[in-house]
Design a protein around this motif. Structure first.
Motif, PDB file in Angstrom:
ATOM      1  N   ALA A  49       0.830  -1.206   0.000  1.00 57.93           N
ATOM      2  CA  ALA A  49       0.000   0.000   0.000  1.00 57.93           C
ATOM      3  C   ALA A  49       0.865   1.258   0.000  1.00 57.93           C
ATOM      4  N   LEU A  50       1.932   1.266   0.794  1.00 60.14           N
ATOM      5  CA  LEU A  50       2.808   2.433   0.864  1.00 60.14           C
ATOM      6  C   LEU A  50       3.521   2.671  -0.459  1.00 60.14           C
ATOM      7  N   ASN A  51       4.010   1.606  -1.077  1.00 62.79           N
ATOM      8  CA  ASN A  51       4.688   1.750  -2.361  1.00 62.79           C
ATOM      9  C   ASN A  51       3.740   2.255  -3.436  1.00 62.79           C
ATOM     10  N   ASN A  52       2.479   1.869  -3.342  1.00 65.95           N
ATOM     11  CA  ASN A  52       1.479   2.369  -4.290  1.00 65.95           C
ATOM     12  C   ASN A  52       1.249   3.864  -4.118  1.00 65.95           C
ATOM     13  N   TYR A  53       1.612   4.402  -2.935  1.00 68.04           N
ATOM     14  CA  TYR A  53       1.430   5.824  -2.660  1.00 68.04           C
ATOM     15  C   TYR A  53       2.717   6.623  -2.834  1.00 68.04           C
TER      16      TYR A  53
END
Length: 439
Positions: A49-53
């Motif tokens: 999720a963090l990498n997607n952001y």
């Protein structure tokens, strides 16, 4: 400019500011295992999720199980296995050479110093998750805390707030200071192992400020009562789930593919190890026996599916047809198992915010669980499932019957999907963690 246009403009500016702030931020997530266990699953989902952001998130593990480029394994040495064995040996000695509670206790007396690893040095924030069983020692954690790095610690159970246990059950010693530990022979003493480790943990945290994140409101409340964490910040953020992976699919097709009956109502039980007494399979068995006696027709139209290690060992006492599927680590297959079910049951004796309930609900499957831990936060009683009285097999049976024969299936499905989208999507959880990192 109208108020609505101004609001949209303000929101856009905030989003742009967040992106500029976090685009270069580097997060190192630390967990014992890459894939095994609920904490590993949650840590992986958060990293994704963090990498997607736009956040540069990596994961450091002892047990690397895939070739994922964002996951780094500890340098392989003989010490990795030795750390685990040494801690278990020390626990075994304190248990007077008994196996009972051997894996219920963690003392973190052996681990690996990760502060010299390149990814640690490059990270802006160190995000600890489940780091037990030889991953990090208390001395290693202290070194992390004094390194100058900002630290966030997600609690997947109560261990960071107690001396040696992951489940407190009815013990409240951690509110003042652990002693007379119920897990030790004869109930421990005033100078037992828990007392010694409690003092070590207190020294570990002395003068340090850590942001502890509890995955459920219940766990956050318990952690706030701990004398060990009195001066620490404790907040609640649930685990995220990938709704692109966990979503509804055709029930009949999945049953045919899995070799499950297409003409029966299926009750699903899932646990990494089905024989784990804390997961409560014994209560599901009793509930099924009550249902079979009260509604004899269920012997012919209902079956139980058990997913987890040693599944075949717990199905014999069941009065319904049973289908033990064993341990499965392929997430795509797990999604199919959820979708094959009509109701998911988790009669655990202690839980934080179980991933399994979240996964089932993301597939549109209503759930039944006891009123314990974070389960009532996930299941909205008589809306997307049923919350039964704690350790009450009769009420558990009532909940199963309500979902299978009284509630409207489509209404339950919509309520499940709505709850997951609002509370546990990767987008919403990533945003909340970004706020923590910024602070």
């Amino acid at each position: 400019m109208c108020a609505q246009t101004m609001k949209k403009s303000t929101n856009y500016e905030v989003i742009c500011l967040l992106i500029r702030t976090f685009v270069m931020m580097r997060i190192l997530i630390v967990n014992t295992s890459e894939r095994t266990g609920g904490a590993a699953v949650a840590a992986n989902r958060l990293m994704e999720a963090l990498n997607n952001y736009g956040v540069r998130a990596k994961m450091l593990v002892r047990d690397k199980q895939t070739d994922a480029l964002t996951v780094i394994g500890l340098p392989p040495t003989w010490k990795l296995h030795w750390n685990f064995l040494w801690e278990r040996f020390c626990v075994w000695i304190h248990l007077r050479c008994r196996r009972q509670h051997l894996f219920d206790i963690d003392i973190a007396n052996a681990g690996t110093d990760i502060t010299s690893i390149r990814e640690f040095k490059e990270a802006d924030i160190i995000h600890l998750h489940w780091i037990n069983q030889g991953m990090l020692s208390l001395k290693d954690i202290r070194k992390i805390l004094t390194s100058g790095k900002k630290v966030v610690w997600t609690m997947h159970d109560i261990w960071p707030a107690t001396a040696i246990c992951h489940l407190t059950l009815d013990c409240r010693h951690f509110e003042t200071g652990c002693q007379n530990c119920r897990l030790l022979p004869e109930g421990g003493s005033k100078n037992d192992l828990s007392v010694k480790v409690w003092k070590q943990k207190r020294q570990m945290l002395e003068g340090q400020h850590v942001t502890f994140v509890a995955c459920s409101q219940w766990l956050a409340g318990e952690a706030q009562k701990s004398a060990l964490l009195q001066n620490q910040r404790i907040i609640n953020i649930p685990n995220p789930i990938d709704t692109h992976l966990y979503h509804p699919i055709d029930q009949q097709e999945t049953r045919q593919e899995l070799g499950l009956p297409t003409n029966l109502r299926l009750i699903l039980f899932v646990s990494q190890r089905a024989t784990n007494p804390y997961k409560g399979m014994q209560h599901l068995t009793e509930a099924c026996q009550l249902l079979a006696n009260q509604y004899p027709e269920m012997r012919e139209n209902t079956a139980v599916v058990v997913l987890g290690g040693h599944a075949e060992e717990v199905t014999t006492p069941l009065p319904f047809k049973s289908y033990p599927l064993g341990y499965v680590n392929d997430e795509h297959r797990i999604v199919k198992v959820y979708n094959a079910a009509d109701v998911f049951i988790l009669p655990s004796l202690s839980e934080n915010l179980p991933n399994t309930i979240m996964e089932a609900m993301a597939c549109g499957i209503p759930c039944v669980g006891f009123h314990i831990g974070g389960i009532p936060e996930e299941i909205d009683h008589l809306e997307n499932g049923y919350v039964a009285a704690y350790q009450d097999a009769a009420d558990l049976a009532k909940g199963i019957r309500w979902i299978l024969d009284e509630a409207t299936k489509e209404d339950l499905k919509r309520a499940c999907l709505r709850k997951v989208a609002r509370n546990y999507s990767q987008q919403s959880i990533a945003q909340r963690y970004l706020e923590i990192y910024e602070q």
